[in-house]
Structure formats: C-alpha cells, structure tokens
Design a protein around this motif. Structure first.
Motif, PDB file in Angstrom:
ATOM      1  N   GLY A 391       4.920  62.839  48.348  1.00 34.20           N
ATOM      2  CA  GLY A 391       4.355  63.915  48.163  1.00 34.20           C
ATOM      3  C   GLY A 391       4.089  64.295  46.681  1.00 34.20           C
ATOM      4  O   GLY A 391       4.801  63.652  45.787  1.00 34.20           O
ATOM      5  N   GLY A 392       3.362  65.571  46.274  1.00 36.91           N
ATOM      6  CA  GLY A 392       3.352  65.775  45.064  1.00 36.91           C
ATOM      7  C   GLY A 392       3.802  67.176  44.948  1.00 36.91           C
ATOM      8  O   GLY A 392       3.505  68.200  45.679  1.00 36.91           O
ATOM      9  N   PHE A 393       4.182  67.870  43.469  1.00 36.70           N
ATOM     10  CA  PHE A 393       4.523  69.063  43.442  1.00 36.70           C
ATOM     11  C   PHE A 393       3.835  70.061  43.710  1.00 36.70           C
ATOM     12  O   PHE A 393       4.407  71.005  44.308  1.00 36.70           O
ATOM     13  N   TRP A 394       2.294  69.952  43.616  1.00 36.03           N
ATOM     14  CA  TRP A 394       1.837  71.186  43.998  1.00 36.03           C
ATOM     15  C   TRP A 394       0.797  70.930  45.295  1.00 36.03           C
ATOM     16  O   TRP A 394      -0.004  71.730  45.523  1.00 36.03           O
ATOM     17  N   GLY A 395       1.886  70.511  46.150  1.00 34.60           N
ATOM     18  CA  GLY A 395       1.457  70.477  47.684  1.00 34.60           C
ATOM     19  C   GLY A 395       0.570  69.523  48.171  1.00 34.60           C
ATOM     20  O   GLY A 395      -0.298  69.846  49.066  1.00 34.60           O
ATOM     21  N   SER A 396       0.809  68.105  47.942  1.00 35.65           N
ATOM     22  CA  SER A 396       0.181  67.121  48.727  1.00 35.65           C
ATOM     23  C   SER A 396       1.067  66.200  49.257  1.00 35.65           C
ATOM     24  O   SER A 396       2.186  66.046  48.644  1.00 35.65           O
ATOM     25  N   THR A 397       0.563  65.610  50.222  1.00 34.66           N
ATOM     26  CA  THR A 397       1.479  64.569  50.997  1.00 34.66           C
ATOM     27  C   THR A 397       0.515  63.623  51.478  1.00 34.66           C
ATOM     28  O   THR A 397      -0.534  63.634  51.948  1.00 34.66           O
ATOM     29  N   PHE A 398       1.111  62.436  51.361  1.00 36.52           N
ATOM     30  CA  PHE A 398       0.513  60.969  52.186  1.00 36.52           C
ATOM     31  C   PHE A 398       1.486  60.346  52.833  1.00 36.52           C
ATOM     32  O   PHE A 398       2.559  60.424  52.621  1.00 36.52           O
ATOM     33  N   GLU A 421       4.693  74.437  56.046  1.00 27.91           N
ATOM     34  CA  GLU A 421       4.244  74.677  57.288  1.00 27.91           C
ATOM     35  C   GLU A 421       2.987  73.804  57.802  1.00 27.91           C
ATOM     36  O   GLU A 421       3.046  73.208  58.928  1.00 27.91           O
ATOM     37  N   MET A 422       1.986  74.198  57.193  1.00 24.67           N
ATOM     38  CA  MET A 422       0.731  73.672  57.409  1.00 24.67           C
ATOM     39  C   MET A 422       0.691  72.174  57.464  1.00 24.67           C
ATOM     40  O   MET A 422       0.308  71.412  58.221  1.00 24.67           O
ATOM     41  N   ILE A 423       1.297  71.461  56.516  1.00 24.97           N
ATOM     42  CA  ILE A 423       1.518  70.045  56.439  1.00 24.97           C
ATOM     43  C   ILE A 423       2.127  69.390  57.436  1.00 24.97           C
ATOM     44  O   ILE A 423       1.780  68.490  58.057  1.00 24.97           O
ATOM     45  N   ASN A 424       3.255  70.020  58.070  1.00 23.60           N
ATOM     46  CA  ASN A 424       4.036  69.582  59.120  1.00 23.60           C
ATOM     47  C   ASN A 424       3.343  69.807  60.480  1.00 23.60           C
ATOM     48  O   ASN A 424       3.211  68.813  61.181  1.00 23.60           O
ATOM     49  N   LYS A 425       2.364  70.794  60.592  1.00 29.66           N
ATOM     50  CA  LYS A 425       1.592  70.982  61.661  1.00 29.66           C
ATOM     51  C   LYS A 425       0.436  69.859  61.912  1.00 29.66           C
ATOM     52  O   LYS A 425       0.098  69.277  62.771  1.00 29.66           O
ATOM     53  N   PHE A 426      -0.111  69.412  60.518  1.00 31.48           N
ATOM     54  CA  PHE A 426      -1.133  68.536  60.273  1.00 31.48           C
ATOM     55  C   PHE A 426      -0.489  67.195  60.935  1.00 31.48           C
ATOM     56  O   PHE A 426      -1.141  66.288  61.741  1.00 31.48           O
ATOM     57  N   LYS A 427       0.841  66.889  60.613  1.00 34.79           N
ATOM     58  CA  LYS A 427       1.338  65.633  60.817  1.00 34.79           C
ATOM     59  C   LYS A 427       1.444  65.421  62.595  1.00 34.79           C
ATOM     60  O   LYS A 427       0.857  64.439  63.055  1.00 34.79           O
TER      61      LYS A 427
END
Length: 436
Positions: A391-398, A421-427
């Motif tokens: 991921g990245g410092f400002w809130g990005s994940t791949f 929390e939003m990223i984990n729900k997305f996964k």
C-alpha cells in the motif's frame, strides 16, 4: 519462391503466433460484464453502497477509486466521493493519486528487468555499483541530546537482495525509528516526497556513509532501501531513473498517466490530500495543501521541473495505469504485446525472500518489494496464499491473487482508521461477490 508467396507465408506464421498467444498478453485491460468472469453484479453493487457510506455522509473518507480485474478483464471500476470537497469537485475514475510506497513495486520491476538481462545479481553487494556503501557500519550507541552516535563494523556488505526485502538495516526519515529520524534529519536525507530541486544520486551517496540500524539481513526494517535501488537503476542503465521507467515500463504497458512530477495539463486531475481531525468526539475532514498530518509535503507532484526521482515513494498514477503493471506480473511478465520479465523472475519477486523474518510481526512474508500472503495470512482475509500486496502512505492498497486470477486496487488520499476499515471491507466484499 516468389516475393508474393514469401510474404503470404510470413503473414500466415504471424497469424498463427497471434492466435496461439494468450489474450492477456496481446490486449490491454478492458471492461466486461462481471458475470462473464464469475462475479455477481448485484454483489458488486453493494460495494458501491459501502464506499458511498464512507464518502458521502460525513466525508470520513474524502474520495475513493476502486478497480477489480479478473483474468485480465475489468469487472469493477468506480469512483466515489470528492477530488476536492470545498470546490464540490467529484472524484473521477481516471483522477491521479499520489501512490507513495506503491512506487516500490514499480522500482522492483525496474531492478528485475536489469536482473533479467544479466546486468546484476541479487546477491551482488550494492557497493559494487555505489562505492559509498563500501564497508557499512552499524549503529552501536546513540545520544538523543545531540544526535551523536558510535558504530561498529557490519558483518558483511549490503546486497541488492537485502535492499529489495528491507533487510538492509536502512530505516526511514520522519516515519522510521527515533535514531534514524534524528540521524537522517541531521544529514539532510529526504523521505521521498520532494519539492526541492535536489538529486537522488547526491542523497543516496550521503546515505551510504550513515550507520545501519542493524546488521544486514538480521531484521525487517522498512526504509529507504528502495530509494537506493532507484539510484542503482540509474548507475547500471546509464539513464535517469524517471527516463528508465518511462521507456522500459510505462510506455510498453501503456501507462500514460504515471509520473513523478505531473505535466501542467494533468495537474487538475490530482486528488487532494485530506486528514481527519478528532476534536471533542467530532470528526472534521480538512484539506492541507502544504503538509499532511505527519508534517510531510503533499504539493511535490506539482513542482515545475522536479528532479528528485524517489524509487520508494515519489510516483503518482491512476488505478487503471497501475493495474496494467499488476496484470503484467499476473501474466508472468508480459502485457500489451510486450515482455518485461520472465515468468521465473516474477516467481522470485512473489516468493518469500526473508525466511523466518516478517514485516510488522504479522503472519505474512515478503518477496522483492511486496508482501506475500502465507497460509496463516490467508485466514485473515479471503485472499489465497501466494497473493502479493502493498500500500501507500496516503491510503492506497493493491493486491494480486494468482490463484483467483484477481488484480484489485482501492485508492484514497485520506489515511486514517476510517480509510483502513473501508479498505478491509472492500477486500472481503470483492471475494464475496465471486460466484465461481
């Protein structure tokens, strides 16, 4: 044989080769119906609702872009929320994000291109190419009052593999250990988000003379190792790092919106950085055009004629551009009719390279610039063992899940607990939308 017959024969051979080649190698990512790749449209629509819950109500997350591809086909691609809240400017799918540490995987690909071509070996000492790293020393004692320190000789030289796996002993300014923060600040070592007209080569040569935080290979310490590799690419290739990325990665993959410093005509697409203040139990989302909540510069992509090409943090990109690079890795090193890496090189990048060590004390391991999910790690989320992610410092994940054939990204410019929390729900919801 006549010229006409020779030409016809060559065309037939070319046609047979094209028919035999994998479609993902020949074609760019394109959007298809979710059902054609085993997803439920109805279930994916629930992700839209979830994202709007975070962005539209009280701006817990300013804006978000998300993309999911399977087998080289995009099944989900959306944007929610705002690029600029004050201006009521909605975020678009092709808006540009500061991807911070997602730069590292791009640098990893650059390094492995050189490895693929026989120009470097992973266990080469970095001092073979950057002499300032010869005879490294390890921090022994540190005086907080004046940032003075003593050192002892390192047991061995730092290798390229150490740098690719964050086991070199090099830490970070600003976000690293207190010792590293003080020592690097005194020496003028930047974190990588750089508006000043300075050069990577100069700063990495200074870094080479500073103490390591531990013996090479002894621990996982997240730091400027990948910035050093950016300079390595310059030394070995004989061209500036940004030019190497452009010619060897971005242009072959069709990544038209990926830059260290944005051209003037694309700057309006750069999503603004936000932070959330917590005062009296109330959340307030605010924009900061100069510094973020950690005191890190956020305006660097807009600098005219910027010159600091940080291999660990400096790139900006779009979700679609970055997906092309991930799809290249998923394809075993090929995409859009271009082969960047061999399948065996991609296997090295996505294999555990750190043995019993681990990033952050979790169950997962680390390959070459990316975290690799283990059997134990796959029990935390629905992704499969062998998935690689960062991921990245400002809130990005791949992440890319080879077993499921998935490439996925979720990007914001609004870090914090709500974003996490939003990223984990997305996964979870991506895998919940898969029907086969």
């Amino acid at each position: 044989m006549t010229l006409h017959k020779k030409t016809t024969s060559r065309l037939l051979v070319l046609l047979l080769l094209l028919c035999a080649a994998p479609k993902a190698l020949l074609a760019q990512l394109e959007q298809v119906s979710p059902e054609s790749e085993g997803f439920s449209s109805e279930a994916l629509a629930r992700i839209d609702t979830m994202l709007r819950h975070y962005t539209d109500d009280d701006h817990r997350v300013a804006g978000v872009a998300a993309l999911v591809a399977r087998h080289g086909k995009i099944v989900y691609y959306t944007a929610a929320g705002y690029n600029d809240i004050a201006a009521h400017k909605l975020l678009k799918k092709d808006d540009i994000f500061r991807i911070a540490s997602q730069t590292k995987a791009v640098t990893g690909v650059a390094v492995m291109i050189l490895y693929n071509e026989g120009k470097i070996l992973l266990d080469d000492p970095i001092s073979k190419y950057i002499p300032e790293f010869t005879h490294p020393r390890v921090l022994s004692s540190f005086n907080e009052k004046d940032s003075s320190y003593t050192t002892e000789p390192a047991a061995r030289e730092i290798t390229i593999r150490d740098l690719l796996t964050h086991t070199s002993g090099i830490s970070y300014p600003v976000i690293g250990s207190k010792e590293a923060r003080a020592i690097y600040a005194k020496a003028g070592i930047p974190v990588g988000f750089e508006p000043r007209h300075i050069r990577l080569a100069d700063k990495m040569k200074i870094l080479g003379k500073l103490p390591l935080m531990h013996q090479p290979g002894a621990a996982f310490t997240y730091g400027l190792s990948i910035d050093v590799l950016g300079y390595l690419v310059e030394v070995v290739s004989g061209m500036p790092f940004n030019d190497f990325l452009r010619k060897r990665i971005f242009e072959p993959l069709g990544m038209k919106d990926t830059y260290f410093y944005l051209p003037l005509e694309k700057q309006s697409r750069l999503a603004k950085v936000y932070k959330t203040n917590y005062t009296g139990g109330k959340k307030e989302t605010v924009e900061d055009d100069a510094k973020d909540s950690a005191g890190i510069n956020v305006i660097y992509p807009l600098i005219k004629d910027g010159s600091y090409f940080s291999g660990g943090a400096g790139l900006c990109s779009t979700a679609h551009d970055y997906a092309a690079m991930l799809q290249m890795l998923e394809n075993g090193g090929s995409y859009n009719g271009h082969r960047l890496l061999s399948p065996s090189t991609v296997r090295l990048m996505t294999s555990n390279q750190i043995g019993d060590l681990g990033p952050g004390g979790g169950p997962d391991k680390f390959g070459l610039t990316m975290e690799v999910v283990t059997e134990k790690g796959s029990a935390q989320f629905p992704w499969n063992p062998g998935t690689y992610t960062w991921g990245g410092f400002w809130g990005s994940t791949f992440w890319a899940d080879p077993k499921a054939g998935i490439v996925a990204q979720i990007w914001t410019q609004h870090p914090g607990p709500d974003c996490s929390e939003m990223i984990n729900k997305f996964k979870v919801m991506v895998y919940s939308a898969m029907e086969k």
